[in-house]
Design an enzyme around this catalytic site. Structure first.
Site, PDB file in Angstrom:
ATOM      1  N   LYS A   1       2.700  10.186   7.867  1.00 42.46           N
ATOM      2  CA  LYS A   1       2.132   9.807   9.155  1.00 42.46           C
ATOM      3  C   LYS A   1       2.656  10.365  10.435  1.00 42.46           C
ATOM      4  O   LYS A   1       2.632  11.537  10.867  1.00 42.46           O
ATOM      5  CB  LYS A   1       2.146   8.333   9.172  1.00 42.46           C
ATOM      6  CG  LYS A   1       1.090   7.786   8.272  1.00 42.46           C
ATOM      7  CD  LYS A   1       0.989   6.127   8.481  1.00 42.46           C
ATOM      8  CE  LYS A   1      -0.013   5.602   7.335  1.00 42.46           C
ATOM      9  NZ  LYS A   1      -1.490   5.887   7.845  1.00 42.46           N
TER      10      LYS A   1
ATOM     11  N   PHE B   1       0.833  -1.173   0.037  1.00 47.34           N
ATOM     12  CA  PHE B   1      -0.019   0.199   0.168  1.00 47.34           C
ATOM     13  C   PHE B   1       0.877   1.158   0.019  1.00 47.34           C
ATOM     14  O   PHE B   1       1.794   1.441   0.860  1.00 47.34           O
ATOM     15  CB  PHE B   1      -0.930   0.142   1.201  1.00 47.34           C
ATOM     16  CG  PHE B   1      -1.855   1.287   1.117  1.00 47.34           C
ATOM     17  CD1 PHE B   1      -3.083   0.906   0.381  1.00 47.34           C
ATOM     18  CD2 PHE B   1      -1.861   2.430   1.786  1.00 47.34           C
ATOM     19  CE1 PHE B   1      -3.950   2.080  -0.007  1.00 47.34           C
ATOM     20  CE2 PHE B   1      -2.671   3.453   1.740  1.00 47.34           C
ATOM     21  CZ  PHE B   1      -3.663   3.323   1.041  1.00 47.34           C
TER      22      PHE B   1
ATOM     23  N   ASP C   1       9.369   2.756   1.042  1.00 48.49           N
ATOM     24  CA  ASP C   1       8.147   3.713   1.748  1.00 48.49           C
ATOM     25  C   ASP C   1       8.205   3.363   3.392  1.00 48.49           C
ATOM     26  O   ASP C   1       7.691   2.378   3.753  1.00 48.49           O
ATOM     27  CB  ASP C   1       7.110   3.114   0.894  1.00 48.49           C
ATOM     28  CG  ASP C   1       5.767   3.863   1.459  1.00 48.49           C
ATOM     29  OD1 ASP C   1       5.746   4.469   2.399  1.00 48.49           O
ATOM     30  OD2 ASP C   1       4.557   3.646   0.783  1.00 48.49           O
TER      31      ASP C   1
HETATM   32  C1  LIG Z   1       3.247   2.579   3.740  1.00 50.23           C
HETATM   33  C2  LIG Z   1       2.356   3.586   3.290  1.00 50.23           C
HETATM   34  N1  LIG Z   1       2.463   4.471   2.290  1.00 50.23           N
HETATM   35  C3  LIG Z   1       1.712   5.734   1.945  1.00 50.23           C
HETATM   36  C4  LIG Z   1       0.772   5.680   2.564  1.00 50.23           C
HETATM   37  C5  LIG Z   1      -0.349   6.807   2.131  1.00 50.23           C
HETATM   38  O1  LIG Z   1      -0.132   7.707   3.024  1.00 50.23           O
HETATM   39  P1  LIG Z   1      -1.423   8.977   2.969  1.00 50.23           P
HETATM   40  O2  LIG Z   1      -2.780   8.258   3.041  1.00 50.23           O
HETATM   41  O3  LIG Z   1      -0.752  10.028   3.884  1.00 50.23           O
HETATM   42  O4  LIG Z   1      -1.286   9.452   1.315  1.00 50.23           O
HETATM   43  C6  LIG Z   1       0.184   4.939   3.559  1.00 50.23           C
HETATM   44  C7  LIG Z   1      -1.031   5.064   4.289  1.00 50.23           C
HETATM   45  O5  LIG Z   1      -1.739   4.313   5.019  1.00 50.23           O
HETATM   46  C8  LIG Z   1       1.124   3.782   4.126  1.00 50.23           C
HETATM   47  O6  LIG Z   1       0.719   2.988   5.147  1.00 50.23           O
END
Ligand SMILES: Cc1ncc(COP(=O)(O)O)c(C=O)c1O
Length: 398
Positions: free
Chosen positions: A249, A135, A220
């Protein structure tokens, strides 16, 4: 009394599922609903409330900065942005930073960087190897890089150049590599995919493969970064360094801020390549600076590792005792309990009724990502509630 659920029904797009709770106030690891009922927050936004709700370090910065300077755009220099950039570089393996507003945007920036690097340094290579169950956010490119088919299906045609491989499978990465491969893009621990922790040998082998084939390794760390897994950044667990990393986050404890960081050799942006009206503005970066400084100075990463031991011990005891608990996974303060059937939603609802906020990260799994500042007492209390609802739902004990 206003029926907010009816107002939602009438005016708000149903693009996601909600837990049936109307939140009105929160402090530390606790959150209160419209009726004044108190819950322990093991969901935290998810995994976003690093210091706890309304932490003084964050509130003081937010209020002070709001009075001084909220927004100027990247047209001008601003001090909080540059202080946070310096702090992040000095505490990571990276050389350069760029700020955005959300995790998805930070990831977009990281992939643009990789594609430009491919044009300039690898004969136009553009393919980015991604993983199943990943994700990375909800923009068109991030649903493409993500590993969930139902998030992609309604929105095609999708951008090209995103082959997928199973997570934790180095041979699959090798098979997917072509002369056009520019990067591997991966969460060090898959978050929304169900808290999937790779084998110890996976990332060292992946780093070696990327080095041998002139491929960038992009982590990520939107969910795993900023102390969550027991080190400041998760890559530290495996003794390797990615070329690019994204954060979001927990970086600003709920204020919208994200970042992508790169080593000098792939920090190839030049003026005009990227930008964002709000990205890196004084208000959010001041909060980010104070939050990250607090995490570092109070060693909240080490604290997360310690508290993680309590979680690990309690969850393993569930695994030993309940027949429908089939796995527990995690590191630091990022865990999931997996069940033998799709009872994640039922467990989440029962936990809520008993004063604990968690979410069913997968249909058959519940996630635990409390604030890094949670006390032992609160942790034990929340885990006891979870055990109670699993006990009610679990059927015969082992
Ligand atoms: C690993 C990871 N990358 C990216 C995102 C996306 O972040 P945002 O919702 O702030 O766009 C998330 C959100 O849960 C995530 O867990």
């Amino acid at each position: 009394m206003t029926d907010w659920r009816a107002i939602e029904q009438k005016y708000y797009m149903k693009a996601g599922r909600r837990t049936d709770m109307l939140a009105v106030r929160a402090e530390g690891s606790k959150i209160w609903d419209e009726d004044g009922k108190e819950y322990l927050d093991f969901f935290g936004g998810p995994a976003t409330i690093s210091l706890g709700h309304s932490h003084p370090a964050m509130l003081d910065a937010l209020i002070d900065q709001a009075k001084q300077l909220i927004h100027v755009s990247n047209q001008l220099y601003s001090i909080p942005q540059l202080k946070l950039a310096q702090l992040l570089v000095e505490h990571s393996c990276f050389d350069k930073v760029y700020f955005m507003n959300s995790g998805a945007e930070a990831n977009e920036g990281a992939l643009k960087l990789a594609r430009k690097w491919g044009k300039e340094h690898k004969d136009g290579a553009y393919e980015i190897i991604c993983t199943d169950n990943a994700f990375h956010g909800r923009t068109l490119q991030m649903i493409t890089a993500g590993g969930t088919e139902r998030y992609k299906a309604p929105f095609g045609p999708l951008p090209e150049g995103f082959p997928h491989v199973p997570f934790n499978d180095i041979e699959a990465v090798k098979r997917a590599t072509t002369p056009k491969t520019v990067a591997v893009f991966i969460e060090p621990i898959q978050g929304e995919g169900g808290i999937n922790v790779p084998d110890d040998a996976y990332f060292p082998a992946l780093r070696k493969w990327c080095d041998e084939n002139n491929i960038l390794l992009i982590f990520d760390e939107v969910q795993t970064g900023c102390g969550r897994t027991g080190t400041l950044f998760a890559y530290e667990h495996w003794g390797i360094e990615p070329d690019i990393m994204t954060l979001g986050k927990g970086i600003a404890n709920g204020v919208p801020l994200s970042a992508f960081l790169a080593k000098e050799h792939c920090a190839v942006f030049t003026p005009g390549d990227h930008g964002s009206t709000y990205g890196g503005e004084p208000l959010t970066t001041r909060v980010g600076y104070e939050v990250m400084k607090y995490i570092i100075e109070h060693d909240l990463s080490g604290r997360a590792a310690e508290k993680g031991k309590i979680v690990e011990r309690r969850l393993h005891s569930l695994l030993d005792r309940y027949s429908n608990v089939t796995a527990v996974r995690g590191m630091g303060l990022m865990w999931a309990v997996q069940f033998s059937s799709d009872i994640g939603e039922a467990i989440t609802k029962a936990a809520l009724a008993n004063g604990l906020l968690v979410n069913n990260v997968r249909p058959n799994a519940v996630r635990i990502v409390p604030p890094l500042t949670i006390s032992d007492e609160e942790l034990e209390q929340g885990l006891a509630i979870l055990e109670h609802v699993i006990d009610m739902d679990a059927g015969p004990a082992k």
